[in-house]
Design a protein around this motif. Sequence first.
Motif, PDB file in Angstrom:
ATOM      1  N   THR A   8       0.810  -1.217   0.000  1.00 34.87           N
ATOM      2  CA  THR A   8       0.000   0.000   0.000  1.00 34.87           C
ATOM      3  C   THR A   8       0.843   1.267   0.000  1.00 34.87           C
ATOM      4  N   ASP A   9       0.305   2.273  -0.648  1.00 37.59           N
ATOM      5  CA  ASP A   9       0.839   3.622  -0.607  1.00 37.59           C
ATOM      6  C   ASP A   9       0.559   4.223   0.774  1.00 37.59           C
ATOM      7  N   TRP A  10       1.173   5.360   1.060  1.00 38.15           N
ATOM      8  CA  TRP A  10       0.944   6.066   2.328  1.00 38.15           C
ATOM      9  C   TRP A  10       0.148   7.355   2.105  1.00 38.15           C
ATOM     10  N   LYS A 152       7.924   4.834  -7.673  1.00 36.37           N
ATOM     11  CA  LYS A 152       6.790   4.416  -8.491  1.00 36.37           C
ATOM     12  C   LYS A 152       6.615   5.430  -9.611  1.00 36.37           C
ATOM     13  N   PRO A 153       6.315   5.009 -10.814  1.00 34.05           N
ATOM     14  CA  PRO A 153       5.864   3.684 -11.233  1.00 34.05           C
ATOM     15  C   PRO A 153       6.949   2.769 -11.791  1.00 34.05           C
ATOM     16  N   ASP A 154       8.211   2.971 -11.460  1.00 35.54           N
ATOM     17  CA  ASP A 154       9.295   2.118 -11.937  1.00 35.54           C
ATOM     18  C   ASP A 154       9.034   0.670 -11.512  1.00 35.54           C
ATOM     19  N   PRO A 155       9.013  -0.283 -12.446  1.00 32.37           N
ATOM     20  CA  PRO A 155       8.783  -1.683 -12.071  1.00 32.37           C
ATOM     21  C   PRO A 155       9.763  -2.185 -11.014  1.00 32.37           C
ATOM     22  N   ALA A 156      10.987  -1.640 -11.018  1.00 32.79           N
ATOM     23  CA  ALA A 156      12.006  -2.132 -10.089  1.00 32.79           C
ATOM     24  C   ALA A 156      11.604  -1.949  -8.633  1.00 32.79           C
ATOM     25  N   ILE A 157      10.881  -0.865  -8.326  1.00 32.65           N
ATOM     26  CA  ILE A 157      10.516  -0.651  -6.923  1.00 32.65           C
ATOM     27  C   ILE A 157       9.416  -1.619  -6.492  1.00 32.65           C
ATOM     28  N   PHE A 158       8.554  -2.000  -7.416  1.00 32.99           N
ATOM     29  CA  PHE A 158       7.547  -3.024  -7.107  1.00 32.99           C
ATOM     30  C   PHE A 158       8.223  -4.376  -6.886  1.00 32.99           C
ATOM     31  N   HIS A 159       9.174  -4.706  -7.739  1.00 30.30           N
ATOM     32  CA  HIS A 159       9.884  -5.981  -7.577  1.00 30.30           C
ATOM     33  C   HIS A 159      10.654  -6.013  -6.259  1.00 30.30           C
ATOM     34  N   HIS A 160      11.197  -4.869  -5.859  1.00 28.97           N
ATOM     35  CA  HIS A 160      11.901  -4.802  -4.580  1.00 28.97           C
ATOM     36  C   HIS A 160      10.941  -5.091  -3.426  1.00 28.97           C
ATOM     37  N   ALA A 161       9.754  -4.486  -3.466  1.00 29.50           N
ATOM     38  CA  ALA A 161       8.758  -4.726  -2.420  1.00 29.50           C
ATOM     39  C   ALA A 161       8.337  -6.191  -2.389  1.00 29.50           C
ATOM     40  N   GLU A 179      -3.828   6.711  -9.993  1.00 37.77           N
ATOM     41  CA  GLU A 179      -4.201   5.633 -10.907  1.00 37.77           C
ATOM     42  C   GLU A 179      -3.028   5.176 -11.766  1.00 37.77           C
ATOM     43  N   HIS A 180      -2.140   6.091 -12.118  1.00 32.12           N
ATOM     44  CA  HIS A 180      -0.979   5.732 -12.927  1.00 32.12           C
ATOM     45  C   HIS A 180      -0.138   4.664 -12.228  1.00 32.12           C
ATOM     46  N   ASN A 181       0.022   4.783 -10.921  1.00 31.83           N
ATOM     47  CA  ASN A 181       0.789   3.793 -10.167  1.00 31.83           C
ATOM     48  C   ASN A 181       0.056   2.457 -10.083  1.00 31.83           C
ATOM     49  N   VAL A 182      -1.261   2.513  -9.971  1.00 30.71           N
ATOM     50  CA  VAL A 182      -2.054   1.289  -9.945  1.00 30.71           C
ATOM     51  C   VAL A 182      -1.909   0.525 -11.253  1.00 30.71           C
ATOM     52  N   ARG A 183      -1.976   1.254 -12.370  1.00 29.78           N
ATOM     53  CA  ARG A 183      -1.835   0.612 -13.687  1.00 29.78           C
ATOM     54  C   ARG A 183      -0.440  -0.009 -13.848  1.00 29.78           C
ATOM     55  N   ALA A 184       0.573   0.664 -13.311  1.00 29.48           N
ATOM     56  CA  ALA A 184       1.933   0.133 -13.397  1.00 29.48           C
ATOM     57  C   ALA A 184       2.045  -1.190 -12.647  1.00 29.48           C
ATOM     58  N   ALA A 185       1.410  -1.270 -11.484  1.00 33.60           N
ATOM     59  CA  ALA A 185       1.415  -2.520 -10.718  1.00 33.60           C
ATOM     60  C   ALA A 185       0.674  -3.621 -11.461  1.00 33.60           C
ATOM     61  N   GLU A 186      -0.443  -3.273 -12.053  1.00 34.09           N
ATOM     62  CA  GLU A 186      -1.239  -4.268 -12.777  1.00 34.09           C
ATOM     63  C   GLU A 186      -0.486  -4.826 -13.975  1.00 34.09           C
ATOM     64  N   GLU A 187       0.342  -4.003 -14.603  1.00 31.71           N
ATOM     65  CA  GLU A 187       1.132  -4.488 -15.739  1.00 31.71           C
ATOM     66  C   GLU A 187       2.127  -5.567 -15.326  1.00 31.71           C
ATOM     67  N   LEU A 188       2.461  -5.608 -14.040  1.00 28.30           N
ATOM     68  CA  LEU A 188       3.378  -6.628 -13.524  1.00 28.30           C
ATOM     69  C   LEU A 188       2.645  -7.870 -13.039  1.00 28.30           C
ATOM     70  N   GLY A 189       1.313  -7.835 -13.059  1.00 37.91           N
ATOM     71  CA  GLY A 189       0.532  -8.969 -12.597  1.00 37.91           C
ATOM     72  C   GLY A 189      -0.026  -8.816 -11.200  1.00 37.91           C
ATOM     73  N   ILE A 190       0.214  -7.668 -10.577  1.00 35.13           N
ATOM     74  CA  ILE A 190      -0.319  -7.381  -9.243  1.00 35.13           C
ATOM     75  C   ILE A 190      -1.765  -6.907  -9.380  1.00 35.13           C
ATOM     76  N   THR A 191      -2.631  -7.310  -8.470  1.00 35.34           N
ATOM     77  CA  THR A 191      -4.013  -6.837  -8.471  1.00 35.34           C
ATOM     78  C   THR A 191      -4.055  -5.396  -7.979  1.00 35.34           C
ATOM     79  N   GLY A 192      -4.586  -4.501  -8.802  1.00 29.73           N
ATOM     80  CA  GLY A 192      -4.613  -3.091  -8.453  1.00 29.73           C
ATOM     81  C   GLY A 192      -5.878  -2.690  -7.724  1.00 29.73           C
ATOM     82  N   VAL A 193      -5.730  -1.825  -6.726  1.00 35.17           N
ATOM     83  CA  VAL A 193      -6.856  -1.263  -5.991  1.00 35.17           C
ATOM     84  C   VAL A 193      -6.678   0.255  -6.000  1.00 35.17           C
TER      85      VAL A 193
END
Length: 214
Positions: A8-10, A152-161, A179-193
């Motif tokens: 989650t974001d803060w 965010k939205p760099d994929p590397a920071i999601f992979h690090h998490a 929403e831009h960050n949510v879409r970036a997560a979804e492109e990696l296969g993460i469920t976006g909220v």
Amino acid sequence: MTVRGLITDWGGVLTTPLKETITAWIEADDIDPDAYKLVMREWVDQAYAGDGAVNPIHGLEDGSLSPAEFERLLAERLRTRTGTPVPADGLLTRMFLAFEPVEPMYDALRRVKSAGVRTCLLSNSWGNTYPRELFAEMFDAVVISSEVRLRKPDPAIFHHALELIGLSPEECAFIDDIEHNVRAAEELGITGVHYVDATSTVARLEGLLGISLS
């Protein structure tokens, strides 16, 4: 696949909305709102353009630009409603002074972690002071952009998490008010909220996780 992890974001998710916070600061410091909107529109568009260009927001978030230098650059572009300069020193602190915790989200995260779901904070920092004394009861891992030199939205920071909580993208959900960050997560296969408010977000999480959070 069952959702076993929550990232989650803060700011804007665990705090009151950014728009409300900025409005309070503009009023308190008597900032010319048009000047603020002009520079933020320019900088935000650049920061999320994805063309490799680095600008003050990008630099502040990934730690390549110090908060003090960001304050100086932003203050140069701002004026009060009467046309006087805006003090740079402490500008970021004043900007986010009206941030308040969203207690229903804090409570939900405590219940999520207690239920055995792996949790991670993933925040693009603007030199914020985080309530770190509360994080242990809510998060298994904490990723602050300026500390890991990624944003965010760099994929590397999601992979690090994901690596920190030991789960695959398909096993995780990610909450963000941008929403831009949510879409970036979804492109990696993460469920976006996409966070709009606490009530709808908690309801969505209950469906994804299969646990009661109320």
